[in-house]
Design a protein around this motif. Structure first.
Motif, mmCIF file in Angstrom:
data_model
loop_
_atom_site.group_PDB
_atom_site.id
_atom_site.type_symbol
_atom_site.label_atom_id
_atom_site.label_comp_id
_atom_site.label_asym_id
_atom_site.label_seq_id
_atom_site.Cartn_x
_atom_site.Cartn_y
_atom_site.Cartn_z
ATOM 1 N N THR A 1 0.834 -1.211 0.000
ATOM 2 C CA THR A 1 0.000 0.000 0.000
ATOM 3 C C THR A 1 0.862 1.253 0.000
ATOM 4 N N ARG A 2 2.001 1.237 0.685
ATOM 5 C CA ARG A 2 2.898 2.397 0.646
ATOM 6 C C ARG A 2 3.423 2.622 -0.770
ATOM 7 N N LYS A 3 3.766 1.541 -1.444
ATOM 8 C CA LYS A 3 4.260 1.653 -2.814
ATOM 9 C C LYS A 3 3.172 2.207 -3.736
ATOM 10 N N ASP B 1 0.632 4.054 -2.826
ATOM 11 C CA ASP B 1 0.413 5.463 -2.459
ATOM 12 C C ASP B 1 1.440 6.369 -3.122
ATOM 13 N N LYS B 2 2.696 5.936 -3.150
ATOM 14 C CA LYS B 2 3.725 6.749 -3.798
ATOM 15 C C LYS B 2 3.463 6.864 -5.290
#
Length: 95
Positions: A27-29, A31-32
């Protein structure tokens, strides 16, 4: 409990923790990636404001138009417009 049940539960717990870590990193990837697509850095050149040219006004035409509006909106025109209207409280002409 049997040893096999304990091993299965331990394996499932470790798998759940690993899956949770994978989901957080994924999810962080995402989001970026989305932040880069949604809010791209765009540099626009600064444009100088254009000078507004004044358009000459024909005062005779403005006066004639104002007189036409005044005659349309005069009390007599409105009275003639609503003469003999029975809806909305209008009954006959008021003299």
């Amino acid at each position: 409990m049997k040893k096999t049940n304990i091993y299965i539960l331990a394996f499932l717990a470790i798998a759940c923790v690993a899956l949770a870590i994978f989901v957080v990193m994924w999810t962080r990837k995402i989001d970026k990636i989305m932040e880069g697509e949604i809010n791209p850095v765009v540099v626009e050149p600064v444009e100088e404001p254009e000078q507004v040219q004044e358009i000459p006004v024909n005062n005779d035409a403005v006066d004639a138009l104002q007189e036409s509006f005044d005659s349309l909106l005069s009390w007599e025109s409105i009275e003639d417009l609503y003469e003999w209207q029975t809806g909305f409280g209008f009954i006959g002409s008021v003299e």
